[in-house]
Scaffold this motif. Structure first.
Motif, PDB file in Angstrom:
ATOM      1  N   GLU A  83       3.192  25.346  87.199  1.00 50.66           N
ATOM      2  CA  GLU A  83       2.706  26.185  88.297  1.00 50.66           C
ATOM      3  C   GLU A  83       3.003  25.525  89.643  1.00 50.66           C
ATOM      4  O   GLU A  83       3.435  26.200  90.582  1.00 50.66           O
ATOM      5  N   ALA A  84       2.753  24.216  89.724  1.00 47.99           N
ATOM      6  CA  ALA A  84       3.005  23.503  90.978  1.00 47.99           C
ATOM      7  C   ALA A  84       4.490  23.534  91.328  1.00 47.99           C
ATOM      8  O   ALA A  84       4.876  23.738  92.486  1.00 47.99           O
ATOM      9  N   ASN A  85       5.375  23.361  90.313  1.00 50.73           N
ATOM     10  CA  ASN A  85       6.818  23.428  90.564  1.00 50.73           C
ATOM     11  C   ASN A  85       7.239  24.823  91.000  1.00 50.73           C
ATOM     12  O   ASN A  85       8.077  24.984  91.884  1.00 50.73           O
ATOM     13  N   LEU A  86       6.661  25.844  90.364  1.00 50.49           N
ATOM     14  CA  LEU A  86       6.994  27.217  90.734  1.00 50.49           C
ATOM     15  C   LEU A  86       6.589  27.504  92.179  1.00 50.49           C
ATOM     16  O   LEU A  86       7.355  28.106  92.939  1.00 50.49           O
ATOM     17  N   LEU A  87       5.381  27.079  92.568  1.00 50.09           N
ATOM     18  CA  LEU A  87       4.948  27.272  93.952  1.00 50.09           C
ATOM     19  C   LEU A  87       5.860  26.530  94.922  1.00 50.09           C
ATOM     20  O   LEU A  87       6.206  27.055  95.983  1.00 50.09           O
ATOM     21  N   ALA A  88       6.245  25.312  94.551  1.00 53.55           N
ATOM     22  CA  ALA A  88       7.138  24.541  95.418  1.00 53.55           C
ATOM     23  C   ALA A  88       8.482  25.254  95.537  1.00 53.55           C
ATOM     24  O   ALA A  88       9.071  25.329  96.623  1.00 53.55           O
ATOM     25  N   HIS A  89       8.977  25.801  94.419  1.00 53.19           N
ATOM     26  CA  HIS A  89      10.254  26.515  94.433  1.00 53.19           C
ATOM     27  C   HIS A  89      10.144  27.791  95.265  1.00 53.19           C
ATOM     28  O   HIS A  89      11.030  28.091  96.088  1.00 53.19           O
ATOM     29  N   LEU A  90       9.049  28.568  95.085  1.00 58.81           N
ATOM     30  CA  LEU A  90       8.875  29.804  95.846  1.00 58.81           C
ATOM     31  C   LEU A  90       8.685  29.499  97.326  1.00 58.81           C
ATOM     32  O   LEU A  90       9.224  30.202  98.191  1.00 58.81           O
ATOM     33  N   TYR A  91       7.973  28.498  97.638  1.00 60.53           N
ATOM     34  CA  TYR A  91       7.729  28.154  99.038  1.00 60.53           C
ATOM     35  C   TYR A  91       9.012  27.655  99.686  1.00 60.53           C
ATOM     36  O   TYR A  91       9.297  27.990 100.843  1.00 60.53           O
ATOM     37  N   ALA A  92       9.793  26.915  98.933  1.00 65.47           N
ATOM     38  CA  ALA A  92      11.066  26.407  99.477  1.00 65.47           C
ATOM     39  C   ALA A  92      11.993  27.584  99.761  1.00 65.47           C
ATOM     40  O   ALA A  92      12.726  27.568 100.753  1.00 65.47           O
ATOM     41  N   GLU A  93      11.998  28.636  98.922  1.00 65.83           N
ATOM     42  CA  GLU A  93      12.866  29.794  99.148  1.00 65.83           C
ATOM     43  C   GLU A  93      12.432  30.575 100.381  1.00 65.83           C
ATOM     44  O   GLU A  93      13.253  31.088 101.126  1.00 65.83           O
ATOM     45  N   ARG A  94      11.123  30.670 100.615  1.00 65.53           N
ATOM     46  CA  ARG A  94      10.617  31.412 101.770  1.00 65.53           C
ATOM     47  C   ARG A  94      10.930  30.677 103.075  1.00 65.53           C
ATOM     48  O   ARG A  94      11.107  31.286 104.097  1.00 65.53           O
ATOM     49  N   GLU A  95      10.932  29.384 103.033  1.00 59.92           N
ATOM     50  CA  GLU A  95      11.203  28.587 104.219  1.00 59.92           C
ATOM     51  C   GLU A  95      12.674  28.696 104.644  1.00 59.92           C
ATOM     52  O   GLU A  95      12.998  28.561 105.793  1.00 59.92           O
ATOM     53  N   SER A  96      13.553  28.914 103.668  1.00 61.16           N
ATOM     54  CA  SER A  96      14.972  28.941 104.045  1.00 61.16           C
ATOM     55  C   SER A  96      15.443  30.307 104.438  1.00 61.16           C
ATOM     56  O   SER A  96      14.888  31.255 104.611  1.00 61.16           O
TER      57      SER A  96
END
Length: 129
Positions: free
Chosen positions: A116-129
């Motif tokens: 879950e933590a990796n998924l949130l990090a991945h989703l958040y990283a996509e939104r930032e870019s």
């Protein structure tokens, strides 16, 4: 002899009346004693009934109080069930990701799984870019 016979009958009748009066007096005393005992028992039963009634009122009050508390607990439980508790932990994880936290830290601190933590990090990283 004619005079003696009616006196004998009269004496016997007086003795019978006195014996009957004595028997009636003994019965009266017995009834009076029984009445006193029954009156005392009745008074005791009335006191017991008053005590039981007071206890029943207290039990009713306690039951009503418990029912009210149970309704309050049911309402709180329903409101907690309707809230998205997971949303709050995900929100905190996103805030920490913004601050640069590592997904492993999120998993240990917020009770999320590592995926879950990796998924949130991945989703958040996509939104930032």
């Amino acid at each position: 002899m004619d005079w003696h016979f009616p006196y004998f009958i009269l004496t016997a009748l007086v003795v019978l009346v006195l014996a009957g009066t004595l028997l009636l007096f003994r019965a009266y005393r017995t009834l009076r004693r029984d009445y006193a005992v029954l009156s005392a028992r009745l008074a005791q039963q009335q006191n017991d009934l008053i005590g039981l009634s007071a206890a029943a009122v207290q039990v009713d009050r306690r039951i009503l109080d418990q029912e009210r508390r149970l309704r309050d607990c049911d309402e709180k439980l329903a409101s907690l069930a309707s809230q998205e508790t997971g949303y709050q932990s995900y929100r905190a994880a996103i805030e920490r990701l913004k601050d640069g936290a590592d997904p492993r830290e999120l998993a240990s601190q917020l009770g999320l799984s590592l995926s879950e933590a990796n998924l949130l990090a991945h989703l958040y990283a996509e939104r930032e870019s």
